[in-house]
Design a protein around this motif. Structure first.
Motif, PDB file in Angstrom:
ATOM      1  N   PHE A  68      -2.018  -3.193 -14.170  1.00 51.61           N
ATOM      2  CA  PHE A  68      -2.468  -2.436 -15.420  1.00 51.61           C
ATOM      3  C   PHE A  68      -2.153  -3.135 -16.589  1.00 51.61           C
ATOM      4  CE2 PHE A  68      -1.638   0.370 -11.759  1.00 51.61           C
ATOM      5  CZ  PHE A  68      -2.697   1.091 -11.878  1.00 51.61           C
ATOM      6  N   GLN A  69      -2.746  -2.615 -17.757  1.00 51.22           N
ATOM      7  CA  GLN A  69      -2.647  -3.321 -19.085  1.00 51.22           C
ATOM      8  C   GLN A  69      -1.110  -3.300 -19.638  1.00 51.22           C
ATOM      9  OE1 GLN A  69      -4.315  -0.535 -21.864  1.00 51.22           O
ATOM     10  NE2 GLN A  69      -3.982  -1.780 -23.792  1.00 51.22           N
ATOM     11  N   LYS A  70      -0.409  -2.442 -19.301  1.00 49.61           N
ATOM     12  CA  LYS A  70       1.089  -2.736 -19.407  1.00 49.61           C
ATOM     13  C   LYS A  70       1.942  -2.916 -18.343  1.00 49.61           C
ATOM     14  CE  LYS A  70       5.214  -0.363 -21.763  1.00 49.61           C
ATOM     15  NZ  LYS A  70       5.362   0.889 -22.283  1.00 49.61           N
ATOM     16  N   PRO A  71       2.668  -3.931 -18.311  1.00 47.83           N
ATOM     17  CA  PRO A  71       3.453  -4.287 -16.884  1.00 47.83           C
ATOM     18  C   PRO A  71       4.260  -3.175 -16.561  1.00 47.83           C
ATOM     19  CG  PRO A  71       3.578  -5.954 -18.595  1.00 47.83           C
ATOM     20  CD  PRO A  71       2.949  -4.885 -19.272  1.00 47.83           C
ATOM     21  N   ASN A  72       4.511  -2.590 -15.407  1.00 49.59           N
ATOM     22  CA  ASN A  72       4.990  -1.577 -14.895  1.00 49.59           C
ATOM     23  C   ASN A  72       5.619  -1.754 -13.436  1.00 49.59           C
ATOM     24  OD1 ASN A  72       2.785  -1.845 -13.229  1.00 49.59           O
ATOM     25  ND2 ASN A  72       2.073   0.167 -12.936  1.00 49.59           N
ATOM     26  N   PRO A  73       6.633  -2.579 -13.571  1.00 55.81           N
ATOM     27  CA  PRO A  73       7.562  -2.818 -12.428  1.00 55.81           C
ATOM     28  C   PRO A  73       8.274  -1.682 -12.126  1.00 55.81           C
ATOM     29  CG  PRO A  73       8.628  -3.856 -14.350  1.00 55.81           C
ATOM     30  CD  PRO A  73       7.320  -3.371 -14.748  1.00 55.81           C
ATOM     31  N   PHE A  74       8.475  -1.473 -10.628  1.00 58.89           N
ATOM     32  CA  PHE A  74       9.385  -0.359 -10.490  1.00 58.89           C
ATOM     33  C   PHE A  74      10.829  -0.631 -10.890  1.00 58.89           C
ATOM     34  CE2 PHE A  74       6.630  -0.520  -6.324  1.00 58.89           C
ATOM     35  CZ  PHE A  74       5.655   0.093  -6.933  1.00 58.89           C
ATOM     36  N   PRO A  75      11.518   0.538 -11.132  1.00 62.23           N
ATOM     37  CA  PRO A  75      13.081   0.395 -11.589  1.00 62.23           C
ATOM     38  C   PRO A  75      14.023  -0.012 -10.522  1.00 62.23           C
ATOM     39  CG  PRO A  75      12.634   2.662 -11.350  1.00 62.23           C
ATOM     40  CD  PRO A  75      11.204   1.896 -11.218  1.00 62.23           C
ATOM     41  N   LYS A  76      13.492  -0.936  -9.984  1.00 63.55           N
ATOM     42  CA  LYS A  76      14.211  -1.559  -8.491  1.00 63.55           C
ATOM     43  C   LYS A  76      14.757  -3.020  -8.975  1.00 63.55           C
ATOM     44  CE  LYS A  76      11.970   1.349  -5.202  1.00 63.55           C
ATOM     45  NZ  LYS A  76      13.070   2.006  -4.855  1.00 63.55           N
ATOM     46  N   SER A  77      15.133  -3.882  -7.884  1.00 62.62           N
ATOM     47  CA  SER A  77      15.452  -5.299  -7.997  1.00 62.62           C
ATOM     48  C   SER A  77      14.062  -6.090  -7.888  1.00 62.62           C
ATOM     49  CB  SER A  77      16.315  -5.654  -6.950  1.00 62.62           C
ATOM     50  OG  SER A  77      15.614  -5.587  -5.666  1.00 62.62           O
ATOM     51  N   ILE A  78      14.120  -7.236  -8.284  1.00 65.61           N
ATOM     52  CA  ILE A  78      12.921  -8.191  -8.368  1.00 65.61           C
ATOM     53  C   ILE A  78      12.348  -8.136  -6.643  1.00 65.61           C
ATOM     54  CG2 ILE A  78      12.024 -10.342  -8.374  1.00 65.61           C
ATOM     55  CD1 ILE A  78      13.989 -10.534 -10.688  1.00 65.61           C
ATOM     56  N   TYR A  79      13.423  -8.301  -5.955  1.00 67.76           N
ATOM     57  CA  TYR A  79      13.042  -8.465  -4.204  1.00 67.76           C
ATOM     58  C   TYR A  79      12.525  -7.112  -3.885  1.00 67.76           C
ATOM     59  CZ  TYR A  79      13.902  -9.117   0.665  1.00 67.76           C
ATOM     60  OH  TYR A  79      13.660  -9.331   2.090  1.00 67.76           O
ATOM     61  N   GLU A  80      12.964  -6.078  -4.241  1.00 64.74           N
ATOM     62  CA  GLU A  80      12.579  -4.767  -3.618  1.00 64.74           C
ATOM     63  C   GLU A  80      11.195  -4.382  -4.288  1.00 64.74           C
ATOM     64  OE1 GLU A  80      13.408  -2.871  -1.489  1.00 64.74           O
ATOM     65  OE2 GLU A  80      15.073  -4.140  -1.004  1.00 64.74           O
ATOM     66  N   ASN A  81      10.913  -4.858  -5.719  1.00 64.38           N
ATOM     67  CA  ASN A  81       9.487  -4.677  -6.025  1.00 64.38           C
ATOM     68  C   ASN A  81       8.360  -5.286  -5.018  1.00 64.38           C
ATOM     69  OD1 ASN A  81       8.534  -3.666  -9.082  1.00 64.38           O
ATOM     70  ND2 ASN A  81      11.062  -4.044  -9.005  1.00 64.38           N
ATOM     71  N   ILE A  82       8.622  -6.387  -4.587  1.00 65.77           N
ATOM     72  CA  ILE A  82       7.717  -6.987  -3.709  1.00 65.77           C
ATOM     73  C   ILE A  82       7.574  -6.652  -2.403  1.00 65.77           C
ATOM     74  CG2 ILE A  82       6.857  -9.487  -2.818  1.00 65.77           C
ATOM     75  CD1 ILE A  82       6.887  -9.065  -6.015  1.00 65.77           C
ATOM     76  N   ALA A  83       8.896  -6.157  -2.051  1.00 65.68           N
ATOM     77  CA  ALA A  83       8.806  -5.721  -0.585  1.00 65.68           C
ATOM     78  C   ALA A  83       8.505  -4.299  -0.260  1.00 65.68           C
ATOM     79  CB  ALA A  83      10.459  -5.817   0.032  1.00 65.68           C
ATOM     80  N   PHE A  84       8.306  -3.458  -1.390  1.00 72.97           N
ATOM     81  CA  PHE A  84       8.110  -2.194  -1.090  1.00 72.97           C
ATOM     82  C   PHE A  84       6.732  -1.952  -0.448  1.00 72.97           C
ATOM     83  CE2 PHE A  84       6.032   1.749  -2.875  1.00 72.97           C
ATOM     84  CZ  PHE A  84       7.165   2.711  -2.658  1.00 72.97           C
ATOM     85  N   GLY A  85       5.779  -2.643  -1.199  1.00 72.28           N
ATOM     86  CA  GLY A  85       4.195  -2.455  -0.389  1.00 72.28           C
ATOM     87  C   GLY A  85       4.256  -2.687   0.988  1.00 72.28           C
ATOM     88  N   PRO A  86       4.653  -4.013   1.289  1.00 71.57           N
ATOM     89  CA  PRO A  86       4.666  -4.178   2.766  1.00 71.57           C
ATOM     90  C   PRO A  86       5.380  -3.583   3.661  1.00 71.57           C
ATOM     91  CG  PRO A  86       4.851  -6.384   1.558  1.00 71.57           C
ATOM     92  CD  PRO A  86       5.101  -5.121   0.676  1.00 71.57           C
ATOM     93  N   ARG A  87       6.275  -3.064   3.335  1.00 75.26           N
ATOM     94  CA  ARG A  87       7.268  -2.223   4.204  1.00 75.26           C
ATOM     95  C   ARG A  87       6.344  -0.844   4.343  1.00 75.26           C
ATOM     96  NH1 ARG A  87      12.485  -2.768   0.929  1.00 75.26           N
ATOM     97  NH2 ARG A  87      13.930  -4.357   2.082  1.00 75.26           N
ATOM     98  N   LEU A  88       5.442  -0.493   3.549  1.00 78.52           N
ATOM     99  CA  LEU A  88       4.567   0.780   3.852  1.00 78.52           C
ATOM    100  C   LEU A  88       3.458   0.595   4.889  1.00 78.52           C
ATOM    101  CD1 LEU A  88       3.713   1.635   0.180  1.00 78.52           C
ATOM    102  CD2 LEU A  88       5.257   2.963   1.833  1.00 78.52           C
ATOM    103  N   HIS A  89       3.281  -0.469   5.134  1.00 74.67           N
ATOM    104  CA  HIS A  89       2.229  -0.914   6.262  1.00 74.67           C
ATOM    105  C   HIS A  89       2.759  -1.608   7.314  1.00 74.67           C
ATOM    106  CE1 HIS A  89      -1.049  -0.083   3.260  1.00 74.67           C
ATOM    107  NE2 HIS A  89      -0.005  -0.895   2.141  1.00 74.67           N
ATOM    108  N   LYS A  90       3.952  -2.198   7.472  1.00 72.71           N
ATOM    109  CA  LYS A  90       4.359  -2.706   8.684  1.00 72.71           C
ATOM    110  C   LYS A  90       6.121  -2.889   8.561  1.00 72.71           C
ATOM    111  CE  LYS A  90       0.760  -4.616  10.521  1.00 72.71           C
ATOM    112  NZ  LYS A  90       0.416  -4.825  12.057  1.00 72.71           N
ATOM    113  N   ARG A  91       6.588  -3.220   9.898  1.00 71.72           N
ATOM    114  CA  ARG A  91       8.267  -3.110   9.850  1.00 71.72           C
ATOM    115  C   ARG A  91       8.090  -4.813  10.206  1.00 71.72           C
ATOM    116  NH1 ARG A  91      10.883   0.811  14.410  1.00 71.72           N
ATOM    117  NH2 ARG A  91      12.625  -0.290  13.381  1.00 71.72           N
TER     118      ARG A  91
END
Length: 296
Positions: free
Chosen positions: A136-159
């Motif tokens: 999006f136009q404005k960066p919108n990182p989750f209020p989580k750690s850098i690691y958890e920002n990246i890991a969040f999506g893949p965990r929704l689809h796979k273990r």
């Protein structure tokens, strides 16, 4: 191909181990229809990832888009330009079905990702948003750690086994050209990053799930010139792996990063073609007036 882009190539198994790979091994190929405005000498790929034909969109009684026909070529950057309110972002949001959440929003016509009908109400939107990432136009990182920002999506689809997830996080951050800046603070809050770093983190988050397409809505408008240059360089790098669609008001940016440019005005697609031709020899007078700054 460079180190960054090759790490997340959907045609390889290098992103995650074979048993957990979430990315398609191959993609269907569609011949480019004769309606394309691209010259035969254009460097743009002959393969089409997104095909749009006679597409219309409304918000209630207001028609925001009129009979849009456009092919988005694979593994290239397509810029959508035009003045505010011309329908660029509406078009982008329909690709990702974000307008499903807007009351009274509706659309008809053809909008296909490979051979899948994006307007089919039975189409799995969660799967669509794995295949089509959005920045999006404005960066919108989750209020989580850098690691958890990246890991969040893949965990929704796979273990994932932890080691596999660690590898995917690293590879995604490397592909977004931010690994060296954050590798020693992966468990710190993402909100502590600079604006440019946050935007590259959001790009890493989007590509971590292995999409085919990246949509970017004014990704540099909130950034300083140095951060803008970093994101533009990243866009050019990522087009070796992903199909990218960028909405921008910045003519210079469109000229720098895109292979194909499409000019929208008052909800209509006025002209589309190879970027160099659009800026040096547009076929339409309206296009010429816009790219030369006579109106905007």
């Amino acid at each position: 191909m460079t180190e960054h882009s090759s790490m997340l190539n959907p045609k390889s198994n290098s992103v995650v181990p074979k048993e957990t790979n979430t990315m398609p091994e191959t993609r269907p190929t569609l011949a480019q229809p004769a309606t394309s405005t691209l010259p035969t000498s254009s460097p743009v790929s002959e393969h089409v990832t997104l095909r749009v034909k006679d597409f219309n969109a409304w918000y209630g009684a207001y028609q925001a888009l009129h009979n849009i026909t456009l092919n988005i070529p694979s593994q290239r950057v397509t810029s959508l330009i035009g003045p505010s309110g011309c329908g660029k972002s509406t078009f982008l949001r329909w690709i990702n079905r974000m307008n499903d959440l807007v009351p009274n929003a509706r659309a008809d016509g053809v909008m296909q990702l490979d051979k899948d009908d994006l307007l089919d109400r039975n189409f799995d939107v969660v799967e669509l948003r794995r295949r089509v990432g959005m920045v999006f136009q404005k960066p919108n990182p989750f209020p989580k750690s850098i690691y958890e920002n990246i890991a969040f999506g893949p965990r929704l689809h796979k273990r994932f086994h932890r080691s596999d997830l660690d590898a995917l996080v690293e590879q995604s951050l490397r592909a977004a050209a931010i690994w060296d800046e954050v590798k020693d603070r992966l468990h710190n809050s993402a909100l502590g990053l600079s604006g440019g770093q946050q935007q590259r983190l959001c790009i890493a988050r989007a590509i971590a799930v292995g999409p085919e397409v990246l949509l970017m809505d004014e990704p540099c408008s909130a950034l300083d010139p140095r951060s803008t240059a970093s994101v533009e360089s990243l866009i050019r790098e990522l087009r070796q792996t992903f199909t990218i669609v960028v909405v921008t008001h910045n003519m210079q940016q469109a000229a720098r990063v895109s292979d194909l440019t499409a000019f929208f005005f008052e909800g209509k697609l006025i002209e589309a073609g190879a970027t160099d031709g659009m800026f040096t020899n547009p076929k339409n007078k309206q296009t010429e007036d816009y790219v030369t700054g006579r109106f905007g």
